[in-house]
Design a protein around this motif. Structure first.
Motif, PDB file in Angstrom:
ATOM      1  N   UNK A  16       0.804  -1.266  -0.015  1.00 31.20           N
ATOM      2  CA  UNK A  16      -0.008  -0.103  -0.012  1.00 31.20           C
ATOM      3  C   UNK A  16       0.860   1.222   0.088  1.00 31.20           C
ATOM      4  N   UNK A  17       2.084   1.145  -0.214  1.00 32.68           N
ATOM      5  CA  UNK A  17       2.913   2.168  -0.260  1.00 32.68           C
ATOM      6  C   UNK A  17       3.294   2.886   1.115  1.00 32.68           C
ATOM      7  N   UNK A  18       3.208   1.949   2.135  1.00 29.49           N
ATOM      8  CA  UNK A  18       3.472   2.351   3.533  1.00 29.49           C
ATOM      9  C   UNK A  18       4.665   2.549   3.964  1.00 29.49           C
ATOM     10  N   UNK A  19       5.668   2.068   3.222  1.00 26.73           N
ATOM     11  CA  UNK A  19       7.097   2.529   3.515  1.00 26.73           C
ATOM     12  C   UNK A  19       7.302   4.124   3.227  1.00 26.73           C
ATOM     13  N   UNK A  20       6.611   4.940   2.581  1.00 29.75           N
ATOM     14  CA  UNK A  20       6.815   6.295   2.425  1.00 29.75           C
ATOM     15  C   UNK A  20       6.550   6.939   3.521  1.00 29.75           C
ATOM     16  N   UNK A  21       5.226   6.525   4.294  1.00 33.45           N
ATOM     17  CA  UNK A  21       4.813   7.240   5.621  1.00 33.45           C
ATOM     18  C   UNK A  21       5.835   6.747   6.747  1.00 33.45           C
ATOM     19  N   UNK A  22       6.530   5.698   6.865  1.00 27.58           N
ATOM     20  CA  UNK A  22       7.517   5.451   7.798  1.00 27.58           C
ATOM     21  C   UNK A  22       8.911   5.687   7.485  1.00 27.58           C
ATOM     22  N   UNK A  23       9.295   6.233   6.348  1.00 25.27           N
ATOM     23  CA  UNK A  23      10.759   6.465   6.017  1.00 25.27           C
ATOM     24  C   UNK A  23      11.622   6.984   6.842  1.00 25.27           C
ATOM     25  N   UNK A  24      11.100   8.192   7.618  1.00 22.09           N
ATOM     26  CA  UNK A  24      11.824   8.972   8.470  1.00 22.09           C
ATOM     27  C   UNK A  24      11.997   8.132   9.846  1.00 22.09           C
ATOM     28  N   UNK A  25      11.014   7.354  10.400  1.00 17.10           N
ATOM     29  CA  UNK A  25      11.309   6.473  11.196  1.00 17.10           C
ATOM     30  C   UNK A  25      12.233   5.432  11.138  1.00 17.10           C
ATOM     31  N   UNK A  26      12.192   4.711   9.900  1.00 15.26           N
ATOM     32  CA  UNK A  26      13.024   3.702   9.507  1.00 15.26           C
ATOM     33  C   UNK A  26      14.543   4.191   9.491  1.00 15.26           C
ATOM     34  N   UNK A  27      14.885   5.445   9.105  1.00 13.03           N
ATOM     35  CA  UNK A  27      16.046   5.949   8.992  1.00 13.03           C
ATOM     36  C   UNK A  27      16.595   6.490  10.467  1.00 13.03           C
TER      37      UNK A  27
END
Length: 318
Positions: A16-27
């Motif tokens: 669902x493209x969820x990685x875009x919304x979590x990118x800052x948290x992942x980094x």
């Protein structure tokens, strides 16, 4: 202490493209783990493999780790790139599953929570896992042909995002009336077998297409062996129901022929479409599928491997 140079590849359109919304948290997770991250987003088919070639193929660039975020197709491309490198130059791989099915992640004991998977991918728990090749083309966990094998790569990303696994289910139902029988000859190190089938799968995963097809202790991901599953052509609706029940209860009966071996030579009576990790594997008549034991190191959750492998239960009528 110097930060660990890391290549991070993500597919912004997976699932669902969820990685875009979590990118800052992942980094932020990566930074806390002491990783020096170079970030690349994929835009089209083949990008992840090309990024591996261009960034890891340079001797001057010493990435100590690769992390990918996407579905099984993204992981497939990353592993294809890693397998093009000499074994001693392959960095370990972290995987953040954000696709529709994420079959391989089940074997790695990865959570669906993106941030928690990022913590595992940036951690220290890793093991060497088997990789397959079909005519020398690498795949991560499954190669197959026959009924429904084209569903995963023919179903649109939009449909997958909206319906999840139901997209595959509805697409499969629409093809039930067009199931085609295929005559196949299978050669392994131990035997040669020939029959009419509707599907053939060689796999190293606990689930395929989101469906758990093996009991928990049936599959190891590092033993140099693949599981082969060939579903014989049902002669009537009763046999078809028995086949469906076999997969639901992971109790394979006489309509399903199984193998456990390192290498398969599969020849069909006519060219058939193959899939590899849910991606288009081309149309082929004869293939050689080989297990490359412990070829790539993956970061994984605790207890990703069962202690002992049990043979698959198969009943053959004479």
């Amino acid at each position: 202490m110097a930060r660990e140079k890391t290549l991070f590849i993500y597919n912004p359109n997976s699932g669902t493209g969820a990685i875009k919304n979590k990118l800052s948290q992942v980094i932020e997770v990566f930074m806390r783990a002491g990783l020096d991250v170079n970030i690349f987003a994929t835009g089209k088919h083949g990008d992840a493999t090309q990024i591996i070639h261009s960034r890891l193929g340079k001797k001057s660039t010493r990435f100590r780790r690769v992390i990918c975020a996407g579905g099984d197709g993204t992981l497939h491309e990353v592993v294809q790139g890693l397998m093009d490198l000499p074994p001693e130059l392959r960095p370990p791989c972290g995987y953040i599953p954000v696709g529709t099915m994420n079959d391989f992640s089940n074997g790695l004991k990865l959570p669906r929570n993106i941030v928690k998977s990022a913590e595992i991918a940036s951690g220290r728990v890793s093991s060497l896992f088997d990789i397959g090749t079909m005519d020398d083309e690498p795949f991560v966990y499954v190669a197959g042909f026959g009924a429904f094998t084209a569903v995963s790569y023919d179903t649109s990303q939009q449909a997958k995002n909206l319906m999840g696994w139901l997209a595959y289910f509805f697409r499969g139902i629409s093809e039930l009336g067009a199931i085609k029988s295929i005559h196949v000859r299978v050669e392994t190190e131990d035997e040669t077998w020939e029959d009419d089938v509707i599907i053939g799968i060689v796999t190293n995963a606990k689930t395929v297409g989101g469906q758990k097809i093996f009991r928990k202790t049936d599959v190891r991901l590092d033993d140099g062996l693949f599981e082969g599953i060939f579903v014989k052509t049902p002669k009537n609706p009763i046999e078809l129901n028995r086949i469906l029940g076999s997969f639901i209860f992971s109790d394979f009966g006489p309509q399903i022929k199984t193998f456990l071996c390192k290498k398969f030579t599969i020849e069909t009576s006519e060219p058939v479409p193959y899939t590899m990790d849910g991606e288009n594997g081309g149309i082929r008549k004869r293939v050689e599928i080989t297990n490359r034991q412990q070829a790539v190191r993956f970061f994984h959750g605790q207890d990703a491997e069962p202690k002992k492998k049990k043979p698959m239960k198969t009943i053959e009528k004479r």
